[in-house]
Design a protein around this motif. Structure first.
Motif, mmCIF file in Angstrom:
data_model
loop_
_atom_site.group_PDB
_atom_site.id
_atom_site.type_symbol
_atom_site.label_atom_id
_atom_site.label_comp_id
_atom_site.label_asym_id
_atom_site.label_seq_id
_atom_site.Cartn_x
_atom_site.Cartn_y
_atom_site.Cartn_z
ATOM 1 N N PHE A 108 44.602 42.014 45.502
ATOM 2 C CA PHE A 108 43.182 42.378 44.700
ATOM 3 C C PHE A 108 43.176 41.761 43.339
ATOM 4 O O PHE A 108 42.162 41.212 43.157
ATOM 5 C CB PHE A 108 43.449 43.938 44.846
ATOM 6 N N LEU A 112 39.994 39.583 42.331
ATOM 7 C CA LEU A 112 39.129 40.079 41.338
ATOM 8 C C LEU A 112 38.912 39.123 40.177
ATOM 9 O O LEU A 112 37.760 38.758 39.696
ATOM 10 C CB LEU A 112 39.862 41.244 40.433
ATOM 11 N N TRP A 115 36.213 37.014 41.908
ATOM 12 C CA TRP A 115 35.047 37.621 41.791
ATOM 13 C C TRP A 115 34.372 37.422 40.412
ATOM 14 O O TRP A 115 33.092 37.312 40.284
ATOM 15 C CB TRP A 115 34.977 39.072 42.215
ATOM 16 N N VAL A 116 34.950 37.808 39.317
ATOM 17 C CA VAL A 116 34.572 37.807 38.006
ATOM 18 C C VAL A 116 34.050 36.628 37.804
ATOM 19 O O VAL A 116 33.068 36.195 37.114
ATOM 20 C CB VAL A 116 35.522 38.500 37.078
ATOM 21 N N ALA A 118 33.106 34.130 39.764
ATOM 22 C CA ALA A 118 32.039 33.766 40.625
ATOM 23 C C ALA A 118 30.836 34.356 40.009
ATOM 24 O O ALA A 118 29.715 33.806 40.147
ATOM 25 C CB ALA A 118 32.299 34.171 41.832
ATOM 26 N N ARG A 125 30.514 31.250 43.401
ATOM 27 C CA ARG A 125 29.736 32.006 44.094
ATOM 28 C C ARG A 125 29.125 31.834 45.524
ATOM 29 O O ARG A 125 29.264 32.596 46.424
ATOM 30 C CB ARG A 125 28.418 32.705 43.117
ATOM 31 N N GLU A 132 33.175 37.041 51.015
ATOM 32 C CA GLU A 132 33.422 38.164 50.479
ATOM 33 C C GLU A 132 32.751 39.166 51.429
ATOM 34 O O GLU A 132 33.222 40.365 52.006
ATOM 35 C CB GLU A 132 32.892 38.583 49.318
ATOM 36 N N HIS B 113 34.955 41.376 32.898
ATOM 37 C CA HIS B 113 35.502 40.229 32.444
ATOM 38 C C HIS B 113 36.718 40.852 31.479
ATOM 39 O O HIS B 113 37.920 39.973 31.567
ATOM 40 C CB HIS B 113 34.555 39.347 31.702
ATOM 41 N N VAL B 116 39.794 42.407 33.642
ATOM 42 C CA VAL B 116 40.484 41.304 34.362
ATOM 43 C C VAL B 116 41.373 40.323 33.578
ATOM 44 O O VAL B 116 42.494 40.220 33.539
ATOM 45 C CB VAL B 116 39.403 40.226 35.314
ATOM 46 N N LEU B 175 28.408 42.982 42.349
ATOM 47 C CA LEU B 175 28.735 41.572 41.446
ATOM 48 C C LEU B 175 28.306 40.292 41.626
ATOM 49 O O LEU B 175 27.791 39.725 40.823
ATOM 50 C CB LEU B 175 30.350 41.578 41.138
ATOM 51 N N LEU B 176 28.325 40.192 43.130
ATOM 52 C CA LEU B 176 27.979 38.625 43.548
ATOM 53 C C LEU B 176 26.636 38.753 44.304
ATOM 54 O O LEU B 176 26.243 37.661 44.739
ATOM 55 C CB LEU B 176 28.988 38.109 44.697
#
Lengths: 218, 218
Positions: A108, A112, A115-116, A118, A125, A132, B113, B116, B175-176
């Motif tokens: 994860f 993560l 994802w962040v 992207a 993305r 996703e 951000h 992470v 988020l995406l």
């Protein structure tokens, strides 16, 4: 026959792929997306950069394969552990325990980072968002299966979605500190709530049992 | 009296701080932690690097102040919006709506951000982990207040924690891609579940009403 010669080559190729994917996950977790390059991953996997690029042309290809692979591993592990559970109502707490612990590990953390990254990187993305969604749908399908419920019942789909969104929130809460004790109490409570609000396992929407306590059909 | 001269200077200082914080949030969201430097933030805020460092010695100091400030703004906004709600049971859906939409904006993206980055940066984690705990506790306190429940009731604390963890999970899901429609259905369902599992607002643990449908006291 060329099979005996081809088999080991295919085997070797699979092993290399797998090592590259493991290295990508490790690298993401430690260095984030900005530090995750094909060169860095190849070095960690003990593979030449050329060999790495033979398998994965870009780092986007590589992390896409990694997310896909991790999703499959996760689902396979869930199914395997679920097979060892007793049937019936006593399943709900161990199943909720599995689901709400899904996102507390290194996988994860790696996802993560992606994802962040992207969220402010359009190219990443573009590959990650559909992936996703696919991995998320698969997790949802397995959760329904493990809980033994049919989402044709009103509210069931949302309760199962909420369980997986809660799991990701708990993953986030576990990122900077060990949140296990607090999470265990939430798991216990959530199992009670799901137990009294979901229809009986195997129940079909035509003849809902325990309707008065489901709180879903109102 | 020096007040008239001091006031504008204090005012100016507050404005500069505020602009630096806004620039830090913007910068985190766009460039991530690796791109968030005091120089970059100062430039975005239209402030000299020296002036920025007069307010915040390091970027850690700056983002700490930003997270703290954002937490305060969020709580103040929640309280303000809650004051406009009708009293009684009809509050639960709008309150759940507010809580489950808490982490869907640019502020959460900036915080993400940081979280992470902090997961693989010990210095950042050291400042962020206690701050995250403090901001989280404050959000929990406000959620209890808005829902009008007392966590001396068994299970209430965990349900409110789960609500905020779910909110963060929903923030992640947003988020995406724009997840608003799916989230709206989860919010509706979650409000039902909370409505039937939490005690009546204002109820005290000594004499639980509606015990039979809370599902919490068993």
């Amino acid at each position: 026959m060329s099979t005996p010669a081809r088999e080991p080559r295919q085997e070797r190729s699979r092993t290399t792929r797998r090592r590259l994917i493991d290295a990508a996950v490790e690298c993401l977790g430690e260095l984030g997306w900005s530090g995750t390059t094909v060169a860095e991953i190849a070095q960690r996997a003990g593979v030449s950069r050329g060999a790495a690029q033979h398998h994965f042309r870009t780092r986007e290809d590589l992390v896409t394969a990694a997310v896909e692979y991790l999703g499959e591993v996760q689902v396979a592990q869930l199914r395997l552990r679920a097979e060892q559970l007793p049937p019936g109502e006593s399943r709900i707490e161990p199943v909720v325990d599995m689901l709400l612990n899904l996102y507390t590990g290194a996988m994860f953390r790696a996802a993560l980072h992606l994802w962040v990254a992207a969220s402010s990187d359009d190219a990443l993305r573009a590959v990650l968002a559909p992936l996703e969604a696919r991995v998320g749908r698969e997790a949802h399908r397995v959760a329904l299966e493990l809980l033994g419920v049919d989402e044709a019942h009103p509210g069931v789909r949302e309760m199962v979605q909420a369980t997986l969104d809660l799991a990701r929130g708990l993953g986030l809460a576990n990122l900077l500190s060990d949140d296990e004790r607090r999470r265990a109490r939430i798991i216990h409570q959530w199992a009670r709530v799901l137990g009294s609000s979901l229809p009986e396992p195997g129940d079909t929407p035509k003849r809902p049992r325990k309707r008065e306590i489901t709180g879903l059909a109102r």
